[in-house]
Design a protein around this motif. Structure first.
Motif, mmCIF file in Angstrom:
data_model
loop_
_atom_site.group_PDB
_atom_site.id
_atom_site.type_symbol
_atom_site.label_atom_id
_atom_site.label_comp_id
_atom_site.label_asym_id
_atom_site.label_seq_id
_atom_site.Cartn_x
_atom_site.Cartn_y
_atom_site.Cartn_z
ATOM 1 N N ASP A 81 18.901 -22.160 -68.467
ATOM 2 C CA ASP A 81 20.131 -22.558 -69.150
ATOM 3 C C ASP A 81 20.551 -23.909 -68.581
ATOM 4 O OD1 ASP A 81 22.420 -22.653 -70.638
ATOM 5 O OD2 ASP A 81 23.538 -21.256 -69.387
ATOM 6 N N TYR A 82 20.211 -24.984 -69.284
ATOM 7 C CA TYR A 82 20.454 -26.339 -68.792
ATOM 8 C C TYR A 82 21.702 -26.895 -69.454
ATOM 9 C CZ TYR A 82 19.218 -30.888 -66.843
ATOM 10 O OH TYR A 82 19.218 -32.052 -66.116
ATOM 11 N N ARG A 83 22.721 -27.133 -68.655
ATOM 12 C CA ARG A 83 24.021 -27.520 -69.187
ATOM 13 C C ARG A 83 24.160 -29.041 -69.281
ATOM 14 N NH1 ARG A 83 27.999 -23.333 -65.823
ATOM 15 N NH2 ARG A 83 26.759 -21.457 -66.234
ATOM 16 N N SER A 85 26.918 -31.765 -69.708
ATOM 17 C CA SER A 85 28.368 -31.881 -69.577
ATOM 18 C C SER A 85 28.726 -33.297 -69.128
ATOM 19 C CB SER A 85 28.893 -30.854 -68.559
ATOM 20 O OG SER A 85 28.360 -31.136 -67.272
ATOM 21 N N ARG A 86 29.962 -33.504 -68.759
ATOM 22 C CA ARG A 86 30.380 -34.838 -68.297
ATOM 23 C C ARG A 86 29.697 -35.207 -66.980
ATOM 24 N NH1 ARG A 86 35.167 -36.067 -66.756
ATOM 25 N NH2 ARG A 86 35.029 -38.242 -67.445
ATOM 26 N N THR A 88 26.369 -34.089 -65.713
ATOM 27 C CA THR A 88 25.081 -33.406 -65.778
ATOM 28 C C THR A 88 24.223 -33.835 -64.594
ATOM 29 O OG1 THR A 88 25.152 -33.276 -68.195
ATOM 30 C CG2 THR A 88 22.994 -33.062 -67.145
ATOM 31 N N ASN A 93 21.787 -27.942 -62.011
ATOM 32 C CA ASN A 93 21.404 -27.053 -63.108
ATOM 33 C C ASN A 93 20.300 -26.093 -62.681
ATOM 34 O OD1 ASN A 93 22.926 -27.335 -65.515
ATOM 35 N ND2 ASN A 93 22.061 -29.357 -65.856
ATOM 36 N N ARG A 96 21.555 -23.538 -60.146
ATOM 37 C CA ARG A 96 22.411 -22.559 -60.814
ATOM 38 C C ARG A 96 21.570 -21.429 -61.402
ATOM 39 N NH1 ARG A 96 24.770 -25.843 -64.216
ATOM 40 N NH2 ARG A 96 26.502 -26.348 -62.828
ATOM 41 N N THR A 238 22.577 -26.293 -73.242
ATOM 42 C CA THR A 238 23.932 -25.818 -73.543
ATOM 43 C C THR A 238 24.874 -27.005 -73.428
ATOM 44 O OG1 THR A 238 23.454 -23.622 -72.636
ATOM 45 C CG2 THR A 238 25.773 -24.219 -72.889
ATOM 46 N N VAL A 239 25.533 -27.367 -74.522
ATOM 47 C CA VAL A 239 26.442 -28.496 -74.538
ATOM 48 C C VAL A 239 27.850 -28.012 -74.214
ATOM 49 C CG1 VAL A 239 27.384 -30.402 -75.899
ATOM 50 C CG2 VAL A 239 25.006 -29.662 -76.242
ATOM 51 N N GLU A 240 28.399 -28.525 -73.126
ATOM 52 C CA GLU A 240 29.745 -28.130 -72.718
ATOM 53 C C GLU A 240 30.728 -29.225 -73.080
ATOM 54 O OE1 GLU A 240 29.516 -27.381 -68.524
ATOM 55 O OE2 GLU A 240 28.677 -25.375 -68.804
ATOM 56 N N PRO A 241 31.939 -28.852 -73.526
ATOM 57 C CA PRO A 241 32.934 -29.858 -73.861
ATOM 58 C C PRO A 241 33.416 -30.591 -72.612
ATOM 59 C CG PRO A 241 33.910 -27.677 -73.908
ATOM 60 C CD PRO A 241 32.442 -27.471 -73.703
#
Length: 241
Positions: A81-83, A85-86, A88, A93, A96, A238-241
């Motif tokens: 699960d590679y996130r 985010s602002r 990265t 990752n 985690r 996974t794109v995080e806001p």
């Protein structure tokens, strides 16, 4: 030789597939591990290669193994699960996901910025750019291949700093960039080239996820424009806001 029931009701290739699947389940064949060659398996089970090939095809159809043309057959790994985010960060990752991050610098060069790179880094076309090509791994399994561009006048000798620290973030700190954020990520997908497939241990033409990334310092100045290719069968983004 592993015992095979030749007069039972279960096809021999199914018995081989079941035996190999059991080895995956009990960890004898670990995630990312390579299966013996067709010839070795045929000798082990006392069958011809066609029978082994059918058993392996069954495992591939059920996403238990993946066949990398010219490289071998490997046990599939759980998706990371590679996130995105602002902030990265590759190592964060991977840790985690309870895996050990790694990688190596494949190439480093000072090049002239073409129009696309110049626009993203807000520098003149033809300006000096530090380009770094890197392969990154999780538990020694290739995860992504990146091509990174940094303004050359701001980061002279960046490749040497990356070699010393083994990562981009502490290397940038040597140049006064204590933190940075992701301004933009663009997502796409395409088939892997022969070289990309070889480095990522994929079959030629296998799908890769592609991100184009722009990172900026805390003053909003572009510091890195990169393209990163992810092995699609090992990573979910996974794109995080």
């Amino acid at each position: 030789m592993t015992d095979i029931e030749r007069r039972g009701g279960l096809a021999i290739w199914r018995q081989i597939a079941r035996d190999l699947e059991g080895q995956v389940a009990d960890g004898t064949l670990p995630p990312g591990g390579q299966l013996p060659t067709e010839a070795a398996l045929a000798q082990r089970y006392g069958v011809n290669r066609h029978t082994v090939r059918r058993a392996v095809a069954d495992l591939e159809d059920r996403a238990i193994v993946t066949v990398a043309q010219g490289r071998g057959t490997f046990v599939c790994t759980d998706l990371i699960d590679y996130r995105l985010s602002r902030r990265t960060r590759f190592s964060e990752n991977i840790r985690r996901n309870k895996q050990t991050p790694g990688g190596k610098l494949l190439a480093a060069a000072t090049v002239s910025a073409d129009r696309a790179v110049a626009e993203r880094l807000a520098i003149p076309v033809g300006a000096s750019v530090q380009r770094l090509d890197s392969l990154r791994t999780a538990d020694n399994v290739p995860i992504n291949l990146s091509h990174q561009h940094f303004p050359g006048d701001r980061f002279p000798g960046l490749a040497e700093a990356v070699e010393r620290h083994g990562a981009i973030t502490p290397a940038l700190a040597e140049f006064g960039v204590g933190d940075y954020t992701r301004r933009e990520t663009r997502l796409s997908a395409r088939p892997a080239s022969r070289r990309e497939a070889r480095l990522l241990q994929l079959a030629e033409g296998a799908p890769v996820l592609v991100t184009e990334n722009l990172n900026v310092d805390l003053d909003g100045r572009p510091i890195e424009f990169s393209q990163t290719l992810y092995a699609a069968d090992r990573v979910q983004l996974t794109v995080e806001p």
